[in-house]
Design an enzyme around this catalytic site. Structure first.
Site, short mmCIF file in Angstrom:
data_model
loop_
_atom_site.label_atom_id
_atom_site.label_comp_id
_atom_site.label_asym_id
_atom_site.label_seq_id
_atom_site.Cartn_x
_atom_site.Cartn_y
_atom_site.Cartn_z
N HIS A 1 0.88 -1.16 0.00
CA HIS A 1 0.00 0.00 0.00
C HIS A 1 0.92 1.22 0.00
O HIS A 1 2.07 1.14 0.44
CB HIS A 1 -0.89 0.01 1.24
CG HIS A 1 -1.91 -1.09 1.25
ND1 HIS A 1 -1.91 -2.10 2.16
CD2 HIS A 1 -2.95 -1.32 0.41
CE1 HIS A 1 -2.92 -2.93 1.90
NE2 HIS A 1 -3.56 -2.48 0.84
N ASP B 1 -9.72 -14.32 4.23
CA ASP B 1 -8.30 -14.38 3.83
C ASP B 1 -7.59 -15.59 4.43
O ASP B 1 -6.49 -15.48 5.00
CB ASP B 1 -7.57 -13.08 4.24
CG ASP B 1 -8.07 -11.86 3.47
OD1 ASP B 1 -8.63 -12.02 2.37
OD2 ASP B 1 -7.91 -10.73 3.97
N ASP C 1 -14.77 -11.25 5.13
CA ASP C 1 -13.63 -11.60 4.28
C ASP C 1 -12.57 -12.30 5.15
O ASP C 1 -11.98 -11.70 6.03
CB ASP C 1 -13.07 -10.29 3.70
CG ASP C 1 -12.03 -10.52 2.63
OD1 ASP C 1 -11.66 -11.67 2.38
OD2 ASP C 1 -11.59 -9.52 2.03
N GLU D 1 -9.07 -4.51 -8.40
CA GLU D 1 -9.33 -5.70 -7.57
C GLU D 1 -10.78 -5.65 -7.09
O GLU D 1 -11.09 -4.95 -6.13
CB GLU D 1 -8.36 -5.72 -6.37
CG GLU D 1 -8.59 -6.89 -5.44
CD GLU D 1 -7.64 -6.92 -4.23
OE1 GLU D 1 -6.70 -6.09 -4.16
OE2 GLU D 1 -7.84 -7.77 -3.36
N GLU E 1 -8.91 -11.80 -6.48
CA GLU E 1 -8.68 -12.39 -5.16
C GLU E 1 -9.71 -13.51 -4.99
O GLU E 1 -10.92 -13.29 -5.12
CB GLU E 1 -8.82 -11.35 -4.05
CG GLU E 1 -8.72 -12.02 -2.69
CD GLU E 1 -8.41 -11.09 -1.54
OE1 GLU E 1 -7.68 -10.09 -1.73
OE2 GLU E 1 -8.90 -11.38 -0.43
N ASP F 1 2.33 1.65 3.28
CA ASP F 1 3.29 0.61 3.69
C ASP F 1 4.68 1.07 3.23
O ASP F 1 5.68 0.86 3.91
CB ASP F 1 3.02 -0.75 3.01
CG ASP F 1 1.71 -1.39 3.43
OD1 ASP F 1 1.34 -1.26 4.62
OD2 ASP F 1 1.06 -2.02 2.57
N HIS G 1 -12.67 -12.85 -2.72
CA HIS G 1 -13.61 -11.85 -3.23
C HIS G 1 -14.55 -12.47 -4.27
O HIS G 1 -15.74 -12.15 -4.32
CB HIS G 1 -12.86 -10.67 -3.86
CG HIS G 1 -12.02 -9.91 -2.88
ND1 HIS G 1 -11.28 -8.81 -3.24
CD2 HIS G 1 -11.80 -10.08 -1.56
CE1 HIS G 1 -10.65 -8.33 -2.18
NE2 HIS G 1 -10.94 -9.10 -1.15
N ASP H 1 -2.77 -13.21 -0.50
CA ASP H 1 -3.36 -12.21 0.40
C ASP H 1 -4.04 -12.99 1.53
O ASP H 1 -5.26 -13.12 1.58
CB ASP H 1 -4.35 -11.32 -0.36
CG ASP H 1 -4.65 -10.02 0.39
OD1 ASP H 1 -4.21 -9.89 1.54
OD2 ASP H 1 -5.34 -9.16 -0.19
C1 XLS Z 1 -8.94 -6.36 0.98
C2 XLS Z 1 -8.01 -6.40 -0.12
C3 XLS Z 1 -6.73 -5.62 0.09
C4 XLS Z 1 -6.09 -5.43 -1.23
C5 XLS Z 1 -4.99 -4.45 -1.34
O1 XLS Z 1 -9.96 -7.06 1.02
O2 XLS Z 1 -7.74 -7.71 -0.48
O3 XLS Z 1 -5.92 -6.26 1.01
O4 XLS Z 1 -5.63 -6.67 -1.68
O5 XLS Z 1 -5.40 -3.18 -1.11
MG MG Z 2 -6.47 -8.58 -1.91
#
Ligand code: XLS
Ligand code: MG
Length: 347
Positions: A51, A252, A250, A176, A212, A54, A215, A285
């Site tokens: 980011h 992950d 979400d 994304e 992703e 970051d 997602h 991710d």
């Molecule tokens: C959040 C997203 C985020 C992006 C990057 O749900 O996955 O982490 O990948 O901004």
């Molecule tokens: Mg992501």
């Protein structure tokens, strides 16, 4: 462990999260950026995604010159570790100016903030040596639908993308999509939406997407189909593999954690489309569980990579001929079992 010729792996500093969730504080101490950077190579990763903040912490309080100076220092550290910067993404969901969205905010000053910050992210990407800007359109949606016009939001999104494309002649934008969270309903929920929006911009060739897994699952779609769809257009420029157990927050989770077969089909889709051959990275991710112990701080990453490589072997040893015969006979019952037996390792 399987060796991969093409696939190169990547993750972001936020993926070593400390266990906080909306209901409780961190369960592990924060890990320093230096320690994360030094860890990457050891666990078989070659790149890091960033980011904007970051890369340059507290970015909003710094001058343009200071931002560039710090980005240059970071680039030196990355070079020193032999790590590539895969992408930069503007974090447009923390700042008070983004409460009601960035590019689609109802407040013109806030929309300008979002565009200005995206331009800064592009400048950082340039310094870090990547031409990829990732746009997770976190708050480009609504909590209640009557608060914004969907049509106007599309126009505003296109205007914002055009401003970014105009800022730098080489930058590529990778959208994304995510259907919900933090918003109730998002404007760009799927790859189809992302690629359709790309067509309205001043340079559609420089607007692609990032898938992703979680997602896609949250949108009720199969991530393997999203991969095939994006790659049919030559538009899959990055990838966030992870896993998600159904329609909830979400998660992950580590790649393959919830559904090994869905993960297998994603690897097969990447293989048949030649993902990685143009230098694209496989990024994970993923996050550690809240319960993860500090000593296991990188296990979610190395496990995701190992699972990917194991599924790559499974994809390459899949009995294609046998499967083709069953497909020709429309014997999907046995085809189903063939896949299951193959994943189980045969009798
Ligand atoms: C959040 C997203 C985020 C992006 C990057 O749900 O996955 O982490 O990948 O901004
Ligand atoms: Mg992501």
């Amino acid at each position: 462990m399987a060796k991969s010729n093409i696939y190169r792996f990547c993750t972001g500093p936020w993926n070593w999260s400390a266990g906080q969730d909306p209901y409780g504080p961190p369960t592990r101490t924060e890990i320093s950026f230096d320690r994360k950077l030094a860890e990457l190579k050891k666990i078989g990763f070659e790149a890091m995604m960033f980011h904007d903040d970051d890369a340059v912490p507290d970015i909003d309080g710094k001058s343009g010159a200071q931002v560039l100076k710090e980005a240059k220092e970071l680039k030196k550290r990355l070079d020193g570790e032999g790590i590539t910067a895969e992408m930069v993404a503007p974090r447009l969901w923390f700042h008070p100016n983004t409460v009601d969205g960035g590019y689609t905010s109802n407040d013109p000053k806030n929309r300008q903030y979002a565009i200005d910050r995206s331009r800064r992210s592009i400048d950082i990407a340039n310094v870090l040596g990547t031409d990829l800007l990732v746009l997770w359109l976190a708050r480009e949606g609504t909590y209640i639908r009557e608060s914004k016009s969907g049509r106007r939001s599309v126009d505003l999104l296109v205007a914002a993308l055009d401003a970014m494309l105009g800022h730098d002649k080489k930058i590529r934008l990778s959208i994304e999509p995510k259907p919900n969270e933090p918003m109730d309903v998002a404007y760009v929920p799927t790859i189809g939406h992302a690629l359709a929006v790309a067509q309205l911009t001043r340079d559609p060739k420089r607007v692609g997407c990032l898938i992703e897994s979680a997602h896609a699952i949250l949108a009720g779609l199969d991530p393997a189909d999203e991969i095939d769809f994006a790659m049919a257009f030559g538009k899959l420029w990055s990838l966030h593999l992870n896993d998600q157990n159904g329609l909830k927050f979400d998660q992950d989770k580590p790649f393959g954690s919830s559904n090994l077969r869905v993960a297998f089909n994603q690897v097969r889709a990447l293989e048949r489309n030649g993902y990685g051959q143009k230098g694209e990275y496989v990024c994970f991710d993923v996050h550690p569980f809240r319960t993860t112990q500090p000593e296991q701080w990188s296990a979610h990453l190395s496990n995701s990579r190992d699972t990917f490589l194991r599924l790559l072997e499974k994809s390459r040893s899949y009995p294609e001929k046998q499967a083709e015969r069953l497909i020709a006979d429309r014997n999907y019952q046995d085809l189903d079992q063939l896949v299951i037996e193959h994943l189980l390792g045969g009798k």
